[in-house]
Motif scaffolding. Structure first.
Motif, PDB file in Angstrom:
ATOM      1  N   LEU A 193       0.868  -1.291  -0.011  1.00 52.30           N
ATOM      2  CA  LEU A 193      -0.146  -0.063  -0.182  1.00 52.30           C
ATOM      3  C   LEU A 193       0.949   1.241   0.130  1.00 52.30           C
ATOM      4  O   LEU A 193       2.010   1.213   0.416  1.00 52.30           O
ATOM      5  CB  LEU A 193      -0.855  -0.061   1.266  1.00 52.30           C
ATOM      6  CG  LEU A 193      -1.937  -1.004   1.343  1.00 52.30           C
ATOM      7  CD1 LEU A 193      -2.869  -1.023   2.718  1.00 52.30           C
ATOM      8  CD2 LEU A 193      -2.905  -1.091   0.315  1.00 52.30           C
ATOM      9  N   ALA A 194       0.382   2.322  -0.487  1.00 57.26           N
ATOM     10  CA  ALA A 194       0.923   3.631  -0.441  1.00 57.26           C
ATOM     11  C   ALA A 194       0.988   4.005   1.117  1.00 57.26           C
ATOM     12  O   ALA A 194      -0.065   3.676   1.622  1.00 57.26           O
ATOM     13  CB  ALA A 194       0.203   4.532  -1.336  1.00 57.26           C
ATOM     14  N   PRO A 195       1.908   4.664   1.506  1.00 57.03           N
ATOM     15  CA  PRO A 195       2.056   5.198   3.115  1.00 57.03           C
ATOM     16  C   PRO A 195       0.757   5.632   3.674  1.00 57.03           C
ATOM     17  O   PRO A 195       0.534   5.408   4.594  1.00 57.03           O
ATOM     18  CB  PRO A 195       3.283   6.219   3.083  1.00 57.03           C
ATOM     19  CG  PRO A 195       4.229   5.746   1.819  1.00 57.03           C
ATOM     20  CD  PRO A 195       3.082   5.247   0.784  1.00 57.03           C
ATOM     21  N   GLU A 196      -0.055   6.787   2.588  1.00 57.30           N
ATOM     22  CA  GLU A 196      -1.052   7.320   3.133  1.00 57.30           C
ATOM     23  C   GLU A 196      -2.099   6.227   3.262  1.00 57.30           C
ATOM     24  O   GLU A 196      -3.190   6.573   3.875  1.00 57.30           O
ATOM     25  CB  GLU A 196      -1.262   8.455   2.257  1.00 57.30           C
ATOM     26  CG  GLU A 196      -1.434   8.251   0.803  1.00 57.30           C
ATOM     27  CD  GLU A 196      -0.246   8.236  -0.007  1.00 57.30           C
ATOM     28  OE1 GLU A 196      -0.364   8.066  -1.098  1.00 57.30           O
ATOM     29  OE2 GLU A 196       0.735   8.231   0.462  1.00 57.30           O
ATOM     30  N   ASP A 197      -2.231   5.195   2.638  1.00 59.69           N
ATOM     31  CA  ASP A 197      -2.984   4.166   2.665  1.00 59.69           C
ATOM     32  C   ASP A 197      -3.171   3.175   3.946  1.00 59.69           C
ATOM     33  O   ASP A 197      -4.067   2.546   3.923  1.00 59.69           O
ATOM     34  CB  ASP A 197      -3.306   3.600   1.354  1.00 59.69           C
ATOM     35  CG  ASP A 197      -3.748   4.389   0.071  1.00 59.69           C
ATOM     36  OD1 ASP A 197      -4.436   5.522   0.501  1.00 59.69           O
ATOM     37  OD2 ASP A 197      -3.564   4.405  -0.936  1.00 59.69           O
ATOM     38  N   CYS A 198      -2.012   3.299   4.770  1.00 59.69           N
ATOM     39  CA  CYS A 198      -1.717   2.135   5.549  1.00 59.69           C
ATOM     40  C   CYS A 198      -2.459   2.473   6.745  1.00 59.69           C
ATOM     41  O   CYS A 198      -2.563   3.669   7.317  1.00 59.69           O
ATOM     42  CB  CYS A 198      -0.257   2.142   6.021  1.00 59.69           C
ATOM     43  SG  CYS A 198       0.904   1.698   4.640  1.00 59.69           S
ATOM     44  N   THR A 250      -2.483  -0.135   9.411  1.00 58.89           N
ATOM     45  CA  THR A 250      -1.913  -1.021  10.420  1.00 58.89           C
ATOM     46  C   THR A 250      -0.378  -1.045  10.271  1.00 58.89           C
ATOM     47  O   THR A 250       0.227  -0.691   9.270  1.00 58.89           O
ATOM     48  CB  THR A 250      -2.368  -2.755  10.235  1.00 58.89           C
ATOM     49  OG1 THR A 250      -1.577  -3.087   9.060  1.00 58.89           O
ATOM     50  CG2 THR A 250      -3.883  -2.530  10.298  1.00 58.89           C
ATOM     51  N   MET A 251       0.512  -1.693  11.449  1.00 60.15           N
ATOM     52  CA  MET A 251       1.685  -1.503  11.436  1.00 60.15           C
ATOM     53  C   MET A 251       2.289  -2.843  10.373  1.00 60.15           C
ATOM     54  O   MET A 251       3.380  -2.613   9.759  1.00 60.15           O
ATOM     55  CB  MET A 251       2.380  -1.807  12.769  1.00 60.15           C
ATOM     56  CG  MET A 251       2.454  -0.606  13.636  1.00 60.15           C
ATOM     57  SD  MET A 251       3.080   0.788  12.602  1.00 60.15           S
ATOM     58  CE  MET A 251       4.802   0.351  12.401  1.00 60.15           C
ATOM     59  N   ILE A 252       1.630  -3.796   9.962  1.00 57.35           N
ATOM     60  CA  ILE A 252       1.765  -4.786   9.298  1.00 57.35           C
ATOM     61  C   ILE A 252       1.937  -4.173   7.900  1.00 57.35           C
ATOM     62  O   ILE A 252       2.799  -4.626   7.175  1.00 57.35           O
ATOM     63  CB  ILE A 252       0.877  -6.037   9.279  1.00 57.35           C
ATOM     64  CG1 ILE A 252       0.849  -6.728  10.778  1.00 57.35           C
ATOM     65  CG2 ILE A 252       0.786  -6.958   8.032  1.00 57.35           C
ATOM     66  CD1 ILE A 252      -0.147  -7.798  10.931  1.00 57.35           C
ATOM     67  N   GLU A 253       0.963  -3.295   7.473  1.00 56.75           N
ATOM     68  CA  GLU A 253       0.978  -2.634   6.075  1.00 56.75           C
ATOM     69  C   GLU A 253       2.275  -1.749   5.993  1.00 56.75           C
ATOM     70  O   GLU A 253       2.933  -1.641   5.044  1.00 56.75           O
ATOM     71  CB  GLU A 253      -0.331  -1.869   5.749  1.00 56.75           C
ATOM     72  CG  GLU A 253      -1.477  -2.829   5.885  1.00 56.75           C
ATOM     73  CD  GLU A 253      -2.692  -2.091   5.894  1.00 56.75           C
ATOM     74  OE1 GLU A 253      -3.857  -2.619   5.630  1.00 56.75           O
ATOM     75  OE2 GLU A 253      -2.757  -0.906   6.371  1.00 56.75           O
ATOM     76  N   VAL A 254       2.534  -1.117   7.180  1.00 54.39           N
ATOM     77  CA  VAL A 254       3.662  -0.084   7.123  1.00 54.39           C
ATOM     78  C   VAL A 254       4.934  -1.070   6.900  1.00 54.39           C
ATOM     79  O   VAL A 254       5.760  -0.584   6.268  1.00 54.39           O
ATOM     80  CB  VAL A 254       3.757   0.801   8.526  1.00 54.39           C
ATOM     81  CG1 VAL A 254       5.157   1.420   8.680  1.00 54.39           C
ATOM     82  CG2 VAL A 254       2.610   1.600   8.391  1.00 54.39           C
ATOM     83  N   ARG A 255       5.341  -2.085   7.711  1.00 54.65           N
ATOM     84  CA  ARG A 255       6.390  -2.762   7.691  1.00 54.65           C
ATOM     85  C   ARG A 255       6.609  -3.432   6.471  1.00 54.65           C
ATOM     86  O   ARG A 255       7.591  -3.646   5.869  1.00 54.65           O
ATOM     87  CB  ARG A 255       6.370  -3.787   8.800  1.00 54.65           C
ATOM     88  CG  ARG A 255       6.481  -3.221  10.018  1.00 54.65           C
ATOM     89  CD  ARG A 255       6.531  -3.898  11.084  1.00 54.65           C
ATOM     90  NE  ARG A 255       6.749  -3.283  12.423  1.00 54.65           N
ATOM     91  CZ  ARG A 255       6.117  -3.553  13.752  1.00 54.65           C
ATOM     92  NH1 ARG A 255       5.263  -4.873  13.752  1.00 54.65           N
ATOM     93  NH2 ARG A 255       6.323  -2.896  14.658  1.00 54.65           N
ATOM     94  N   ALA A 256       5.325  -3.907   5.702  1.00 61.80           N
ATOM     95  CA  ALA A 256       5.451  -4.446   4.466  1.00 61.80           C
ATOM     96  C   ALA A 256       5.962  -3.386   3.355  1.00 61.80           C
ATOM     97  O   ALA A 256       6.623  -3.892   2.561  1.00 61.80           O
ATOM     98  CB  ALA A 256       4.005  -4.871   3.885  1.00 61.80           C
ATOM     99  N   GLY A 257       5.470  -2.236   3.343  1.00 64.97           N
ATOM    100  CA  GLY A 257       5.920  -1.399   2.686  1.00 64.97           C
ATOM    101  C   GLY A 257       7.435  -1.094   2.778  1.00 64.97           C
ATOM    102  O   GLY A 257       8.314  -0.853   1.587  1.00 64.97           O
ATOM    103  N   VAL A 258       7.921  -0.790   3.912  1.00 64.05           N
ATOM    104  CA  VAL A 258       9.295  -0.663   4.299  1.00 64.05           C
ATOM    105  C   VAL A 258      10.175  -1.791   3.875  1.00 64.05           C
ATOM    106  O   VAL A 258      11.139  -1.550   3.157  1.00 64.05           O
ATOM    107  CB  VAL A 258       9.364  -0.428   5.807  1.00 64.05           C
ATOM    108  CG1 VAL A 258      11.086  -0.257   6.210  1.00 64.05           C
ATOM    109  CG2 VAL A 258       8.860   1.023   6.096  1.00 64.05           C
ATOM    110  N   ASP A 259       9.816  -3.037   3.915  1.00 61.35           N
ATOM    111  CA  ASP A 259      10.679  -4.200   3.620  1.00 61.35           C
ATOM    112  C   ASP A 259      10.616  -4.319   2.211  1.00 61.35           C
ATOM    113  O   ASP A 259      11.780  -4.261   1.593  1.00 61.35           O
ATOM    114  CB  ASP A 259      10.019  -5.372   4.065  1.00 61.35           C
ATOM    115  CG  ASP A 259      10.193  -5.589   5.730  1.00 61.35           C
ATOM    116  OD1 ASP A 259      10.906  -4.957   6.182  1.00 61.35           O
ATOM    117  OD2 ASP A 259       9.571  -6.428   6.313  1.00 61.35           O
ATOM    118  N   ALA A 260       9.695  -3.858   1.337  1.00 62.77           N
ATOM    119  CA  ALA A 260       9.617  -3.675  -0.064  1.00 62.77           C
ATOM    120  C   ALA A 260      10.528  -2.723  -0.384  1.00 62.77           C
ATOM    121  O   ALA A 260      11.429  -2.908  -1.501  1.00 62.77           O
ATOM    122  CB  ALA A 260       8.199  -3.661  -0.475  1.00 62.77           C
TER     123      ALA A 260
END
Length: 100
Positions: A5-10, A12-22
């Motif tokens: 997801l785009a950062p502004e669409d996150c 949950t922290m799971i979504e944030v972490r997935a974006g950071v890892d990617a």
């Protein structure tokens, strides 16, 4: 989770972490490509003294800081990161030059 997801669409922290890892995977991949340019530089330069170029180092760091300012990333952070990156790149290039 396969969709990043785009950062502004996150939400949950799971979504944030997935974006950071990617993004980290992409960043490291780009660093690998950057290092291959250091391989080329070590191959092309004719003298060991040409490996360290302080004027070019300053230019690279200034360029990165300018991009940071333009895209809303703290320039001081980018300067610090690029100081480490460029010094590490120079050390890598010395190793490659010496191995030829």
């Amino acid at each position: 989770m396969t969709d990043i997801l785009a950062p502004e669409d996150c939400t949950t922290m799971i979504e944030v972490r997935a974006g950071v890892d990617a993004l980290d995977e992409q960043i490291v991949t780009l660093l690998g490509r950057r290092m291959r340019y250091m391989d080329a530089a070590a191959r092309i330069k004719t003298t060991r003294g040409a490996v360290r170029d302080e004027a070019r180092k300053a230019q690279v760091i200034d360029n990165a800081a300018a991009v940071a300012a333009r895209v809303g990333v703290p320039p001081a952070l980018v300067r610090a990161l690029y100081e480490q990156l460029v010094e590490g790149s120079i050390a890598y290039e010395f190793d490659k030059f010496d191995a030829r």
